[in-house]
Design a protein around this motif. Structure first.
Motif, PDB file in Angstrom:
ATOM      1  N   MET A  85       0.838  -1.187   0.000  1.00 27.55           N
ATOM      2  CA  MET A  85       0.000   0.000   0.000  1.00 27.55           C
ATOM      3  C   MET A  85       0.878   1.244   0.000  1.00 27.55           C
ATOM      4  SD  MET A  85      -3.388  -0.551   2.329  1.00 27.55           S
ATOM      5  CE  MET A  85      -4.718  -1.610   1.743  1.00 27.55           C
ATOM      6  N   LYS A  86       0.239   2.375  -0.252  1.00 30.34           N
ATOM      7  CA  LYS A  86       0.951   3.653  -0.316  1.00 30.34           C
ATOM      8  C   LYS A  86       0.223   4.700   0.519  1.00 30.34           C
ATOM      9  CE  LYS A  86       0.000   6.889  -3.240  1.00 30.34           C
ATOM     10  NZ  LYS A  86       0.079   8.231  -2.617  1.00 30.34           N
ATOM     11  N   THR A  87       0.991   5.573   1.121  1.00 25.79           N
ATOM     12  CA  THR A  87       0.418   6.762   1.725  1.00 25.79           C
ATOM     13  C   THR A  87       1.396   7.904   1.481  1.00 25.79           C
ATOM     14  OG1 THR A  87      -0.630   7.680   3.702  1.00 25.79           O
ATOM     15  CG2 THR A  87       1.393   6.432   4.045  1.00 25.79           C
ATOM     16  N   GLY A  88       1.040   9.096   1.893  1.00 24.47           N
ATOM     17  CA  GLY A  88       1.914  10.230   1.627  1.00 24.47           C
ATOM     18  C   GLY A  88       1.744  11.318   2.661  1.00 24.47           C
ATOM     19  N   THR A  89       2.603  12.312   2.580  1.00 30.77           N
ATOM     20  CA  THR A  89       2.561  13.404   3.537  1.00 30.77           C
ATOM     21  C   THR A  89       3.005  14.690   2.836  1.00 30.77           C
ATOM     22  OG1 THR A  89       3.168  13.987   5.820  1.00 30.77           O
ATOM     23  CG2 THR A  89       4.925  13.118   4.414  1.00 30.77           C
ATOM     24  N   PRO A  90       2.524  15.851   3.270  1.00 26.11           N
ATOM     25  CA  PRO A  90       2.892  17.122   2.616  1.00 26.11           C
ATOM     26  C   PRO A  90       4.195  17.693   3.163  1.00 26.11           C
ATOM     27  CG  PRO A  90       1.200  17.497   4.254  1.00 26.11           C
ATOM     28  CD  PRO A  90       1.472  16.034   4.272  1.00 26.11           C
ATOM     29  N   PRO A  91       4.676  18.775   2.540  1.00 26.78           N
ATOM     30  CA  PRO A  91       5.857  19.456   3.074  1.00 26.78           C
ATOM     31  C   PRO A  91       5.561  20.087   4.433  1.00 26.78           C
ATOM     32  CG  PRO A  91       5.301  20.262   0.862  1.00 26.78           C
ATOM     33  CD  PRO A  91       4.152  19.442   1.337  1.00 26.78           C
ATOM     34  N   ARG A  92       6.614  20.232   5.245  1.00 27.49           N
ATOM     35  CA  ARG A  92       6.538  21.033   6.464  1.00 27.49           C
ATOM     36  C   ARG A  92       7.315  22.311   6.186  1.00 27.49           C
ATOM     37  NH1 ARG A  92       4.724  16.283   6.684  1.00 27.49           N
ATOM     38  NH2 ARG A  92       4.353  15.217   8.659  1.00 27.49           N
ATOM     39  N   VAL A  93       6.771  23.449   6.604  1.00 23.91           N
ATOM     40  CA  VAL A  93       7.382  24.726   6.251  1.00 23.91           C
ATOM     41  C   VAL A  93       7.585  25.599   7.482  1.00 23.91           C
ATOM     42  CG1 VAL A  93       6.316  24.619   3.960  1.00 23.91           C
ATOM     43  CG2 VAL A  93       5.176  25.898   5.784  1.00 23.91           C
ATOM     44  N   ASP A  94       8.347  26.662   7.291  1.00 21.75           N
ATOM     45  CA  ASP A  94       8.661  27.610   8.362  1.00 21.75           C
ATOM     46  C   ASP A  94       7.550  28.662   8.429  1.00 21.75           C
ATOM     47  OD1 ASP A  94       9.701  29.599  10.023  1.00 21.75           O
ATOM     48  OD2 ASP A  94      11.752  29.294   9.307  1.00 21.75           O
TER      49      ASP A  94
ATOM     50  N   GLY B 199      -3.474  19.177   2.778  1.00 26.15           N
ATOM     51  CA  GLY B 199      -4.067  19.266   1.444  1.00 26.15           C
ATOM     52  C   GLY B 199      -3.041  19.293   0.341  1.00 26.15           C
ATOM     53  N   PHE B 200      -1.731  19.311   0.718  1.00 25.36           N
ATOM     54  CA  PHE B 200      -0.668  19.382  -0.275  1.00 25.36           C
ATOM     55  C   PHE B 200       0.232  18.147  -0.183  1.00 25.36           C
ATOM     56  CE2 PHE B 200       2.817  21.255  -2.727  1.00 25.36           C
ATOM     57  CZ  PHE B 200       2.136  22.064  -3.619  1.00 25.36           C
ATOM     58  N   SER B 201      -0.346  16.998   0.154  1.00 22.34           N
ATOM     59  CA  SER B 201       0.418  15.754   0.172  1.00 22.34           C
ATOM     60  C   SER B 201       0.958  15.490  -1.230  1.00 22.34           C
ATOM     61  CB  SER B 201      -0.493  14.603   0.616  1.00 22.34           C
ATOM     62  OG  SER B 201       0.200  13.377   0.575  1.00 22.34           O
ATOM     63  N   THR B 202       2.235  15.120  -1.325  1.00 23.78           N
ATOM     64  CA  THR B 202       2.834  14.997  -2.649  1.00 23.78           C
ATOM     65  C   THR B 202       4.103  14.149  -2.617  1.00 23.78           C
ATOM     66  OG1 THR B 202       3.725  16.229  -4.533  1.00 23.78           O
ATOM     67  CG2 THR B 202       4.159  17.133  -2.347  1.00 23.78           C
ATOM     68  N   SER B 203       4.407  13.526  -3.755  1.00 25.58           N
ATOM     69  CA  SER B 203       5.675  12.824  -3.938  1.00 25.58           C
ATOM     70  C   SER B 203       6.428  13.392  -5.139  1.00 25.58           C
ATOM     71  CB  SER B 203       5.430  11.326  -4.133  1.00 25.58           C
ATOM     72  OG  SER B 203       4.582  11.102  -5.257  1.00 25.58           O
ATOM     73  N   LEU B 204       6.040  14.591  -5.584  1.00 26.76           N
ATOM     74  CA  LEU B 204       6.714  15.243  -6.705  1.00 26.76           C
ATOM     75  C   LEU B 204       8.138  15.641  -6.305  1.00 26.76           C
ATOM     76  CD1 LEU B 204       3.770  17.452  -7.980  1.00 26.76           C
ATOM     77  CD2 LEU B 204       4.969  15.723  -9.344  1.00 26.76           C
ATOM     78  N   PRO B 205       9.002  15.887  -7.291  1.00 32.49           N
ATOM     79  CA  PRO B 205      10.367  16.331  -6.965  1.00 32.49           C
ATOM     80  C   PRO B 205      10.348  17.572  -6.072  1.00 32.49           C
ATOM     81  CG  PRO B 205      10.201  15.785  -9.285  1.00 32.49           C
ATOM     82  CD  PRO B 205       8.806  15.732  -8.740  1.00 32.49           C
ATOM     83  N   GLU B 206      11.356  17.684  -5.207  1.00 30.44           N
ATOM     84  CA  GLU B 206      11.357  18.757  -4.207  1.00 30.44           C
ATOM     85  C   GLU B 206      11.349  20.147  -4.843  1.00 30.44           C
ATOM     86  OE1 GLU B 206      15.593  17.548  -4.977  1.00 30.44           O
ATOM     87  OE2 GLU B 206      13.682  16.528  -4.678  1.00 30.44           O
ATOM     88  N   ASP B 207      12.005  20.305  -6.005  1.00 29.68           N
ATOM     89  CA  ASP B 207      12.023  21.626  -6.634  1.00 29.68           C
ATOM     90  C   ASP B 207      10.644  22.005  -7.162  1.00 29.68           C
ATOM     91  OD1 ASP B 207      12.557  19.467  -8.477  1.00 29.68           O
ATOM     92  OD2 ASP B 207      12.872  20.972 -10.034  1.00 29.68           O
ATOM     93  N   VAL B 208       9.887  21.013  -7.656  1.00 27.63           N
ATOM     94  CA  VAL B 208       8.521  21.269  -8.132  1.00 27.63           C
ATOM     95  C   VAL B 208       7.614  21.631  -6.960  1.00 27.63           C
ATOM     96  CG1 VAL B 208       6.529  20.296  -9.333  1.00 27.63           C
ATOM     97  CG2 VAL B 208       8.842  19.732 -10.100  1.00 27.63           C
ATOM     98  N   GLN B 209       7.757  20.888  -5.851  1.00 30.01           N
ATOM     99  CA  GLN B 209       6.973  21.208  -4.652  1.00 30.01           C
ATOM    100  C   GLN B 209       7.213  22.662  -4.220  1.00 30.01           C
ATOM    101  OE1 GLN B 209       7.315  18.492  -1.334  1.00 30.01           O
ATOM    102  NE2 GLN B 209       7.920  16.776  -2.649  1.00 30.01           N
ATOM    103  N   PHE B 210       8.494  23.031  -4.172  1.00 27.35           N
ATOM    104  CA  PHE B 210       8.872  24.358  -3.694  1.00 27.35           C
ATOM    105  C   PHE B 210       8.327  25.455  -4.611  1.00 27.35           C
ATOM    106  CE2 PHE B 210      12.001  27.877  -3.598  1.00 27.35           C
ATOM    107  CZ  PHE B 210      11.869  28.237  -2.270  1.00 27.35           C
ATOM    108  N   ASN B 211       8.533  25.295  -5.905  1.00 28.48           N
ATOM    109  CA  ASN B 211       8.084  26.325  -6.849  1.00 28.48           C
ATOM    110  C   ASN B 211       6.565  26.463  -6.863  1.00 28.48           C
ATOM    111  OD1 ASN B 211      10.689  26.975  -7.659  1.00 28.48           O
ATOM    112  ND2 ASN B 211      10.726  25.395  -9.252  1.00 28.48           N
ATOM    113  N   ALA B 212       5.870  25.333  -6.750  1.00 30.62           N
ATOM    114  CA  ALA B 212       4.400  25.374  -6.746  1.00 30.62           C
ATOM    115  C   ALA B 212       3.885  26.073  -5.487  1.00 30.62           C
ATOM    116  CB  ALA B 212       3.839  23.965  -6.842  1.00 30.62           C
ATOM    117  N   LEU B 213       4.448  25.722  -4.320  1.00 30.17           N
ATOM    118  CA  LEU B 213       3.982  26.346  -3.071  1.00 30.17           C
ATOM    119  C   LEU B 213       4.257  27.841  -3.063  1.00 30.17           C
ATOM    120  CD1 LEU B 213       4.548  24.183   0.154  1.00 30.17           C
ATOM    121  CD2 LEU B 213       2.436  25.138  -0.756  1.00 30.17           C
TER     122      LEU B 213
END
Length: 623
Positions: free
Chosen positions: A196-205, A310-324
């Motif tokens: 099975m799979k699960t995921g988690t979003p970024p943690r930010v400052d 609401g932003f759980s993701t496994s996309l590359p870290e640079d894509v996560q950062f630019n999108a957020l």
């Protein structure tokens, strides 16, 4: 070191393992909790919150059963909300935002103060199984620890694999190693396994966010709490959460990374939670939506770390950062860590009995994500039930099983072992056919007495529940016996455009009308005096109002539950051979032989078994 045989060994100290260890130890069993890292007991691996729709009911049930989740949720809460208050009480669901560090700390301290409980930090590398019976565990150092029963609560650690874009690494959680060895031992013992799979979003400052561009989400004006005990108190102050939205610009940036997404390039083949999809899954499945909600949740009272719900993701870290950075309020965001997906081994729960003991190995229990569930609350209640039943088995007592009309816990376990699951199972109120009976406000009425008999709920808990029940019922009787004249009631009714009274009537009948609330009834002569004289608290008043407003619905569900329980009484012999009932459909025979239900009621809930198949079964059994 380990020259004794434990009654119960619990493998893993997440939410399931912590409740399992507490239950077994509190029932008098010598218990060992083995975990890879004692600093992470009851770690909130994903969102810093407890409760929510249906999940809040489960936490209340755990508390009524003498578990610790409700108490810890109260002591570590930074915000309280009762969800769905605009709907009927069957839908009301408590939820707290938690202080992640305090939550884990309080859990550890409570467990350390629990008699009969020992701790050991090391990876369990294998299970000792002899002649179809569990005998103990084997650690990565080769130490063998003997036990009469073992509860496996391995979470996402069994052969865990973390994905961030096209990068992969072994792990059961960010910064922690995967667990190996147990899966092989179980497969060698004849178990069927899956992924099975699960995921988690970024943690930010949080210091890098602009909250003025977001919508504030405060807690309830008058906060409640989870635990029925007097040990905890409602919050006197709260922290707000915030809400913002994605946009088409954000979605375009996310899509630019789809070719490197393990979700879409085939690296992840297992299924994730249907009702908690990743952000890339959302914009792919709901392409017509130009925005999605994001909830900005603080991780505690004092930390600046923020969880982007609401932003759980496994996309590359640079894509996560630019999108957020294109989300309102996140223009200058700084990451603490990126989001990721994780794949892990689980064992289809149709291989379990209602006690959560495995069918193949005597004395071995599974609880939590190893059974294919998702969520802290779902894991915790399974752990508690597995710990209770492991203890009862060691003590040679009757097993403890909750029925579907007794608790959401009963619904969850019955769903798992009867229907199985091919995707992470999450509890919803819609899964419970008797949800009017299974409300968050009456979990103590339903379960405290049963827990008290097990030795879990304390004497004070039992007395408190009995007082609440007696006073609530007495107040209902008072309302049924006390009349009010039109001159006293009609001014109140006029406020709601409700038909005026022409003659005296019982307060109970007036109270049953739509819109008429407890605050209105308290204006009638004698009511406020009765409340004050009998020291009725908020819980008693709420319970009375629900009993008055929904008495018809409650009685109807009780009648339906009684009909169901008649089928529960029709037991099916162990290892019954359904293949010899030729007038039953082939699918039904196949499913029934696989699940091996213990009674006709459970058989009727198996997917693919029709009412006609049940009729044939009843005839075959002479009923």
């Amino acid at each position: 070191m380990f020259n004794k045989e434990y009654d119960v060994i619990v493998v893993g100290a997440g939410h399931a393992g912590s409740e399992a260890a507490a239950a077994a130890a509190n029932m008098g069993c010598s218990t060992l909790l083995v975990t890879m890292n004692l600093q992470n007991i009851a770690q909130m691996s994903c969102n810093p919150a407890m409760g929510g729709i249906a999940k809040g009911q489960i936490v209340r049930e755990i508390d009524a059963m003498g578990g610790y989740s409700g108490l810890v949720s109260d002591t570590s809460a930074i915000q309280f909300k009762m969800l769905n208050k605009s709907k009927g009480p069957a839908m009301w669901s408590p939820r707290v935002q938690s202080d992640r560090m305090r939550f884990a700390e309080d859990w550890r301290l409570r467990l350390e103060q629990t008699p009969n409980l020992d701790f050991y930090q090391e990876m369990v590398h294998g299970l000792i199984i002899e002649n179809g019976r569990i005998k103990g565990v084997r650690t990565s150092l080769g130490i063998e620890i003997k036990a009469k029963s073992v509860v496996c609560t391995n979470g996402t650690f069994l052969n865990g694999l973390i994905h961030i874009g096209d990068k992969q690494r072994g792990g059961g959680r960010a910064g922690e190693a995967a667990a190996t060895g147990i899966t092989k031992d179980l497969i060698d013992a004849g178990f069927e396994a899956g992924r099975m799979k699960t995921g988690t979003p970024p943690r930010v400052d949080g210091r890098s966010l602009d909250y003025s561009k977001m919508v504030e989400q405060p807690g309830d004006e008058i906060p409640g709490k989870f635990s029925y005990s007097d040990e905890t108190k409602p919050l006197s102050k709260q922290r707000s959460c915030y809400m913002t939205y994605t946009s088409n610009e954000v979605h375009d940036i996310l899509r630019s990374g789809f070719d490197r997404s393990p979700m879409f390039n085939g690296r992840i083949k297992s299924l994730g939670p249907r009702y908690c999809p990743s952000i890339e899954d959302k914009i792919n499945r709901f392409a017509d939506k130009d925005r999605h909600q994001l909830f900005v949740e603080p991780e505690g009272w004092n930390t600046v770390e923020v969880y982007v719900n609401g932003f759980s993701t496994s996309l590359p870290e640079d894509v996560q950062f630019n999108a957020l950075r294109s989300v309102a309020g996140f223009e200058n965001v700084k990451f603490f860590r990126p989001g990721y997906a994780i794949e892990y081994d689980y064992f289809p729960p149709t291989q379990l009995q209602h006690t959560l003991e495995t069918k193949l190995v005597d004395g071995l229990y599974f609880a939590g994500q190893i059974n294919g569930t998702t969520g802290y609350e779902e894991a915790a209640c399974q752990g508690m039930m597995a710990g209770i039943n492991a203890a009862l088995k060691v003590q040679e007592k009757e097993p403890f099983i909750l029925q579907r009309n007794e608790a959401y816990i009963g619904v969850l376990i019955d769903d798992l072992i009867t229907k199985g699951t091919e995707e992470p199972y999450r509890m919803f109120t819609s899964r419970a056919e008797y949800r009017t009976l299974l409300r968050q406000d009456n979990a103590d009425f339903r379960l405290t007495e049963r827990s008290y008999k097990l030795g879990l709920a304390s004497e004070s808990r039992m007395r408190k529940m009995e007082e609440k029940k007696e006073k609530s019922l007495a107040f209902v009787s008072f309302l049924k016996d006390t009349s009010v004249v039109p001159e006293e009631a009609n001014p109140v009714l006029a406020d709601y455009n409700s038909s005026p009274m022409k003659q005296s009537d019982k307060i109970f009948k007036i109270f049953s009308r739509p819109n008429i609330a407890m605050d209105d009834v308290r204006k009638f002569p004698g009511v406020e005096e009765y409340i004050q004289e009998n020291n009725l608290d908020t819980e008693m008043l709420e319970q009375t109002e629900i009993q008055v407003k929904y008495s018809g619905y409650i009685q109807k569900e009780k009648n339906n539950a009684d009909k169901l329980n008649r089928l529960e009484d029709v037991k099916i012999p162990k290892n019954f051979d359904y293949s010899k009932i030729k007038s039953m459909s082939f699918e039904a025979r196949e499913k029934l032989n696989k699940v091996q239900p213990t009674n006709v009621s459970q058989a009727s809930r198996i997917s693919g078994v029709s009412p006609n198949d049940i009729s044939v079964l009843l005839v075959y059994m002479g009923r």
